[in-house]
Design a protein around this motif. Structure first.
Motif, PDB file in Angstrom:
ATOM      1  N   VAL B 276       0.848  -1.193   0.000  1.00 50.48           N
ATOM      2  CA  VAL B 276       0.000   0.000   0.000  1.00 50.48           C
ATOM      3  C   VAL B 276       0.885   1.245   0.000  1.00 50.48           C
ATOM      4  CG1 VAL B 276      -1.912   1.168   1.179  1.00 50.48           C
ATOM      5  CG2 VAL B 276      -1.654  -1.305   1.428  1.00 50.48           C
ATOM      6  N   PHE B 277       0.437   2.289  -0.701  1.00 45.07           N
ATOM      7  CA  PHE B 277       1.136   3.574  -0.680  1.00 45.07           C
ATOM      8  C   PHE B 277       1.196   4.116   0.748  1.00 45.07           C
ATOM      9  CE2 PHE B 277      -0.077   5.018  -5.262  1.00 45.07           C
ATOM     10  CZ  PHE B 277       1.145   4.583  -5.752  1.00 45.07           C
ATOM     11  N   GLY B 278       2.327   4.691   1.107  1.00 43.65           N
ATOM     12  CA  GLY B 278       2.445   5.419   2.368  1.00 43.65           C
ATOM     13  C   GLY B 278       2.640   4.523   3.570  1.00 43.65           C
ATOM     14  N   LYS B 279       2.632   5.188   4.709  1.00 42.68           N
ATOM     15  CA  LYS B 279       2.764   4.477   5.977  1.00 42.68           C
ATOM     16  C   LYS B 279       1.354   4.069   6.373  1.00 42.68           C
ATOM     17  CE  LYS B 279       6.297   5.728   8.581  1.00 42.68           C
ATOM     18  NZ  LYS B 279       6.962   6.959   8.380  1.00 42.68           N
ATOM     19  N   THR B 280       0.959   2.876   6.009  1.00 43.63           N
ATOM     20  CA  THR B 280      -0.432   2.445   6.113  1.00 43.63           C
ATOM     21  C   THR B 280      -0.446   1.007   6.601  1.00 43.63           C
ATOM     22  OG1 THR B 280      -0.191   2.012   3.762  1.00 43.63           O
ATOM     23  CG2 THR B 280      -1.501   3.932   4.342  1.00 43.63           C
ATOM     24  N   GLU B 281       0.046   0.830   7.811  1.00 43.11           N
ATOM     25  CA  GLU B 281       0.314  -0.500   8.339  1.00 43.11           C
ATOM     26  C   GLU B 281      -0.939  -1.364   8.511  1.00 43.11           C
ATOM     27  OE1 GLU B 281       3.364  -0.294  11.266  1.00 43.11           O
ATOM     28  OE2 GLU B 281       2.284  -1.660  12.570  1.00 43.11           O
ATOM     29  N   ARG B 282      -1.967  -0.769   9.112  1.00 42.90           N
ATOM     30  CA  ARG B 282      -3.202  -1.520   9.365  1.00 42.90           C
ATOM     31  C   ARG B 282      -3.786  -2.018   8.037  1.00 42.90           C
ATOM     32  NH1 ARG B 282      -5.978   2.562  11.196  1.00 42.90           N
ATOM     33  NH2 ARG B 282      -5.121   2.359  13.262  1.00 42.90           N
ATOM     34  N   LYS B 283      -3.773  -1.141   7.059  1.00 45.97           N
ATOM     35  CA  LYS B 283      -4.330  -1.485   5.752  1.00 45.97           C
ATOM     36  C   LYS B 283      -3.517  -2.596   5.091  1.00 45.97           C
ATOM     37  CE  LYS B 283      -6.383  -0.641   1.665  1.00 45.97           C
ATOM     38  NZ  LYS B 283      -6.341   0.712   1.111  1.00 45.97           N
ATOM     39  N   ALA B 284      -2.190  -2.519   5.171  1.00 47.77           N
ATOM     40  CA  ALA B 284      -1.340  -3.511   4.510  1.00 47.77           C
ATOM     41  C   ALA B 284      -1.522  -4.897   5.143  1.00 47.77           C
ATOM     42  CB  ALA B 284       0.127  -3.080   4.561  1.00 47.77           C
ATOM     43  N   ILE B 285      -1.630  -4.943   6.458  1.00 51.82           N
ATOM     44  CA  ILE B 285      -1.840  -6.228   7.131  1.00 51.82           C
ATOM     45  C   ILE B 285      -3.206  -6.790   6.723  1.00 51.82           C
ATOM     46  CG2 ILE B 285      -2.032  -7.417   9.350  1.00 51.82           C
ATOM     47  CD1 ILE B 285      -0.288  -5.190  10.575  1.00 51.82           C
ATOM     48  N   ALA B 286      -4.221  -5.925   6.780  1.00 54.81           N
ATOM     49  CA  ALA B 286      -5.573  -6.356   6.419  1.00 54.81           C
ATOM     50  C   ALA B 286      -5.613  -6.845   4.975  1.00 54.81           C
ATOM     51  CB  ALA B 286      -6.559  -5.207   6.624  1.00 54.81           C
ATOM     52  N   MET B 287      -4.922  -6.113   4.094  1.00 50.89           N
ATOM     53  CA  MET B 287      -4.897  -6.489   2.679  1.00 50.89           C
ATOM     54  C   MET B 287      -4.328  -7.896   2.496  1.00 50.89           C
ATOM     55  SD  MET B 287      -2.932  -4.497  -0.397  1.00 50.89           S
ATOM     56  CE  MET B 287      -2.751  -5.222  -2.036  1.00 50.89           C
ATOM     57  N   SER B 288      -3.261  -8.210   3.227  1.00 53.59           N
ATOM     58  CA  SER B 288      -2.630  -9.519   3.041  1.00 53.59           C
ATOM     59  C   SER B 288      -3.534 -10.642   3.554  1.00 53.59           C
ATOM     60  CB  SER B 288      -1.252  -9.554   3.720  1.00 53.59           C
ATOM     61  OG  SER B 288      -1.364  -9.293   5.099  1.00 53.59           O
ATOM     62  N   LEU B 289      -4.312 -10.377   4.577  1.00 49.75           N
ATOM     63  CA  LEU B 289      -5.255 -11.396   5.054  1.00 49.75           C
ATOM     64  C   LEU B 289      -6.391 -11.627   4.052  1.00 49.75           C
ATOM     65  CD1 LEU B 289      -3.708 -11.160   7.741  1.00 49.75           C
ATOM     66  CD2 LEU B 289      -5.895 -11.281   8.920  1.00 49.75           C
ATOM     67  N   VAL B 290      -6.901 -10.516   3.518  1.00 45.71           N
ATOM     68  CA  VAL B 290      -7.995 -10.643   2.546  1.00 45.71           C
ATOM     69  C   VAL B 290      -7.482 -11.306   1.267  1.00 45.71           C
ATOM     70  CG1 VAL B 290      -9.653  -9.354   1.142  1.00 45.71           C
ATOM     71  CG2 VAL B 290      -9.271  -8.701   3.524  1.00 45.71           C
ATOM     72  N   ASP B 291      -6.273 -10.939   0.844  1.00 49.00           N
ATOM     73  CA  ASP B 291      -5.668 -11.569  -0.341  1.00 49.00           C
ATOM     74  C   ASP B 291      -5.604 -13.083  -0.145  1.00 49.00           C
ATOM     75  OD1 ASP B 291      -4.044 -12.074  -2.705  1.00 49.00           O
ATOM     76  OD2 ASP B 291      -2.310 -12.173  -1.349  1.00 49.00           O
ATOM     77  N   ARG B 292      -5.130 -13.486   1.034  1.00 52.60           N
ATOM     78  CA  ARG B 292      -4.985 -14.928   1.284  1.00 52.60           C
ATOM     79  C   ARG B 292      -6.343 -15.634   1.297  1.00 52.60           C
ATOM     80  NH1 ARG B 292      -5.327 -19.258   1.589  1.00 52.60           N
ATOM     81  NH2 ARG B 292      -4.102 -20.915   2.536  1.00 52.60           N
ATOM     82  N   ALA B 293      -7.343 -14.991   1.917  1.00 52.08           N
ATOM     83  CA  ALA B 293      -8.676 -15.607   1.982  1.00 52.08           C
ATOM     84  C   ALA B 293      -9.262 -15.801   0.587  1.00 52.08           C
ATOM     85  CB  ALA B 293      -9.603 -14.740   2.842  1.00 52.08           C
ATOM     86  N   LEU B 294      -8.984 -14.840  -0.302  1.00 55.29           N
ATOM     87  CA  LEU B 294      -9.547 -14.914  -1.660  1.00 55.29           C
ATOM     88  C   LEU B 294      -8.849 -15.973  -2.518  1.00 55.29           C
ATOM     89  CD1 LEU B 294     -10.035 -11.110  -2.461  1.00 55.29           C
ATOM     90  CD2 LEU B 294     -11.836 -12.808  -2.128  1.00 55.29           C
ATOM     91  N   ARG B 295      -7.756 -16.531  -2.024  1.00 55.53           N
ATOM     92  CA  ARG B 295      -7.004 -17.509  -2.813  1.00 55.53           C
ATOM     93  C   ARG B 295      -7.493 -18.944  -2.599  1.00 55.53           C
ATOM     94  NH1 ARG B 295      -1.096 -17.507  -1.794  1.00 55.53           N
ATOM     95  NH2 ARG B 295      -1.112 -18.654  -3.768  1.00 55.53           N
ATOM     96  N   GLY B 300      -7.043 -24.934  -3.629  1.00 57.31           N
ATOM     97  CA  GLY B 300      -7.851 -26.136  -3.442  1.00 57.31           C
ATOM     98  C   GLY B 300      -8.477 -26.238  -2.065  1.00 57.31           C
ATOM     99  N   GLU B 301      -8.726 -25.073  -1.433  1.00 53.27           N
ATOM    100  CA  GLU B 301      -9.371 -25.088  -0.122  1.00 53.27           C
ATOM    101  C   GLU B 301     -10.891 -25.096  -0.280  1.00 53.27           C
ATOM    102  OE1 GLU B 301      -6.131 -22.601   2.548  1.00 53.27           O
ATOM    103  OE2 GLU B 301      -7.567 -21.467   1.391  1.00 53.27           O
ATOM    104  N   ASP B 302     -11.572 -25.393   0.819  1.00 54.10           N
ATOM    105  CA  ASP B 302     -13.032 -25.392   0.780  1.00 54.10           C
ATOM    106  C   ASP B 302     -13.552 -23.960   0.821  1.00 54.10           C
ATOM    107  OD1 ASP B 302     -13.138 -28.135   0.767  1.00 54.10           O
ATOM    108  OD2 ASP B 302     -13.158 -28.271   2.958  1.00 54.10           O
ATOM    109  N   ASN B 303     -14.601 -23.725   0.062  1.00 52.65           N
ATOM    110  CA  ASN B 303     -15.307 -22.461   0.194  1.00 52.65           C
ATOM    111  C   ASN B 303     -16.396 -22.674   1.232  1.00 52.65           C
ATOM    112  OD1 ASN B 303     -16.744 -20.129  -0.026  1.00 52.65           O
ATOM    113  ND2 ASN B 303     -17.212 -20.322  -2.212  1.00 52.65           N
ATOM    114  N   ILE B 304     -16.221 -22.038   2.387  1.00 51.46           N
ATOM    115  CA  ILE B 304     -17.219 -22.214   3.441  1.00 51.46           C
ATOM    116  C   ILE B 304     -18.290 -21.131   3.376  1.00 51.46           C
ATOM    117  CG2 ILE B 304     -15.552 -23.370   4.971  1.00 51.46           C
ATOM    118  CD1 ILE B 304     -15.650 -20.653   6.616  1.00 51.46           C
ATOM    119  N   GLY B 305     -18.258 -20.370   2.283  1.00 56.87           N
ATOM    120  CA  GLY B 305     -19.268 -19.329   2.109  1.00 56.87           C
ATOM    121  C   GLY B 305     -19.007 -18.091   2.944  1.00 56.87           C
TER     122      GLY B 305
END
Lengths: 141, 360
Positions: B276-295, B300-305
């Motif tokens: 993420v642009f700038g000093k945006t730590e909370r956003k960058a951490i959150a982004m990496s979690l959401v990125d991983r969930a969307l993968r 080959g993981e289960d979609n639990i909805g």
């Protein structure tokens, strides 16, 4: 320093500082008058993988020709048209006999100042480095 | 249905004049300057640049002043300005391994090469209001220590050596750009990352939090979080080689996620990525979690909805300018729409009453 090197220094220089180091510009004409635009900055997935579009940054570009012929180009960060013009003129001058003087009076000065700023932050960061020590645990004695 | 309505011009002009006066506030109080906003409200400036998707601290400061501190309104101003700029080119992908780091921490490795560098962080503060800041005064000078120059290696590189973590092989394919072609599904990972990095911090934070609470859990550790500046290089068409055209501050987060393996992948650690642009730590951490969930699908993981696994839900609702545009438009005149609704309800009521009378 090669052309890539000085163009990079000029692009990142604070416009006011560049203007202070080189207040007067030689006569020049525009091949491309200063133009403000954006550049899409890309990153890589995981730092190393597929490229993706991170977002844009503002950039100003300019191309000039000095009276005696040399052509200079500039792509500089931000929206300062005089910065772009001045950087393009320096780029052109760096291809003339004036190069050694500009190198020492402008480019080297700017590079040193940028380096000092960078070093200053690195020193402050180094002061916040954690020195871990492990507590002695009972079972080790 | 939309119908042009005339009138109200004088009221609008006067409303805007009053807005300008209110923006200024008490004239006895010194007016904010843009350098003050840029230097002293830097994290607000960073957020406006990240979600406005345009790195320019001076413009972001202007937008914040004009928007009276309403950051979504400021982001709207930046997005609008951005559309007026000609696109001069695309950078070479930034090399975050070369970042001049202000901060670099890992929650997975204590003794990592290059060390744990805290940088100027809110962490470990007591979150007590500091009334000393209410009075003007000099800030104490930051301490310094000898610095070793040179790039700081990425933490995931150490795990890669043992093959314990999935690799991110280099791919120079031209990524889709949602500022040029509307976002369409299915969206590949580069396109998803572009949408999330400019997405609303609050929305991305809540999505990430939902995965931690069990709605699509990904067992994330922060493998590495780094904040610093990287050079931006671009190929210059007139010259035929690349030069640095500037420098941007970035926050990068890499998560290391537990992964038991699937039908297609061996047991290993997997990764989520935030940049993420700038000093945006909370956003960058959150982004990496959401990125991983969307993968989930590619791993080959289960979609639990879970909401965070739903690319359509996440990507079509994370943009706060789209969201606020649609949300706020309902306050604008809908007189004709409402007139037809009114007539419909009146007719239905009349019919219902007639039927009731007939039944009696």
């Amino acid at each position: 320093m090669d052309r890539k090197g000085w163009m990079s220094v000029l692009a990142k220089a604070p416009p006011a500082r560049l203007a202070a180091l080189l207040p007067d510009l030689p006569n020049h004409s525009y091949l491309r008058p200063p133009e403000i635009g954006s550049v899409m900055v890309q990153g890589r997935v995981g730092g190393t993988g597929a490229a993706f579009n991170l977002g844009e940054m503002t950039v100003t570009r300019c191309s000039v020709r000095l009276e005696d012929g040399p052509v200079g180009h500039a792509y500089v960060q931000g929206r300062d048209k005089t910065h772009a013009t001045r950087a393009a003129v320096v780029d052109a001058l760096m291809q003339t006999d004036a190069a050694p003087r500009l190198q020492s009076d402008v480019v080297t000065v700017l590079a040193a100042e940028a380096g000092a700023l960078r070093h200053d932050r690195a020193e402050k960061a180094a002061a916040t480095k954690v020195d871990f020590f492990t507590m002695v645990r009972g079972e080790d004695q | 249905m939309y119908v042009a309505v005339k009138g109200g011009e004088r009221a609008i002009d006067n409303a805007h004049a009053w807005l300008a006066e209110e923006r200024r506030g008490d004239p006895a109080v010194a007016e904010l300057t843009l350098p003050q906003i840029r230097e002293q409200l830097k994290l607000a400036v960073n957020r406006v640049m990240a979600e406005g998707s345009l790195f320019d601290p001076d413009l972001a400061a202007l937008a914040i002043k004009q928007a009276r501190g309403d950051l979504i309104e400021a982001i709207f101003l930046i997005r609008a300005y951005r559309t007026t700029l000609p696109r001069l080119g695309t950078s070479v992908p930034v090399d975050t391994a070369q970042m001049a780091v202000d901060r670099r921490i890992s929650a997975t490795f204590k003794d990592l090469p290059g060390g744990q560098v805290l940088g100027p962080t809110f962490d470990y503060t007591h979150r007590l209001l500091d009334f000393a800041l209410a009075a003007e005064g000099e800030a104490p000078a930051a301490a310094k220590a000898p610095a070793t120059p040179g790039p700081v290696p990425h933490v995931t590189g150490f795990l890669n050596r043992d093959g314990l973590i999935e690799e991110e092989p280099r791919d120079d394919a031209t990524p889709a750009d949602l500022t040029r072609t509307p976002l369409e599904l299915p969206a590949d990972r580069p396109l998803r990352l572009q949408a999330i990095t400019r997405g609303d911090e609050g929305f991305i934070l809540s999505m990430a939090y939902s995965t931690q609470r069990g709605y699509g859990r990904t067992h994330a550790f922060v493998g590495e979080l780094r904040i610093g500046r990287v050079a931006v290089e671009m190929d210059i068409p007139e010259l035929g080689f690349a030069v640095e055209i500037g420098e941007v501050e970035l926050t990068e987060c890499e998560t290391v996620n537990q992964f038991k393996g699937s039908k297609t992948e061996p047991p290993q650690f997997t990764r989520g990525y935030g940049l993420v642009f700038g000093k945006t730590e909370r956003k960058a951490i959150a982004m990496s979690l959401v990125d991983r969930a969307l993968r989930w699908k590619e791993l080959g993981e289960d979609n639990i909805g879970a909401p965070a696994q739903d690319a359509e839900f996440v990507l079509y609702h994370c943009d706060n300018i789209q969201a606020t545009g649609f949300l706020e438009h309902i306050k604008l005149p809908h007189y004709v729409d409402f007139q037809s609704e009114l007539e419909l309800v009146r007719r239905l009521r009349a019919e219902a009453m007639t039927m009731q009378e007939a039944a009696e």
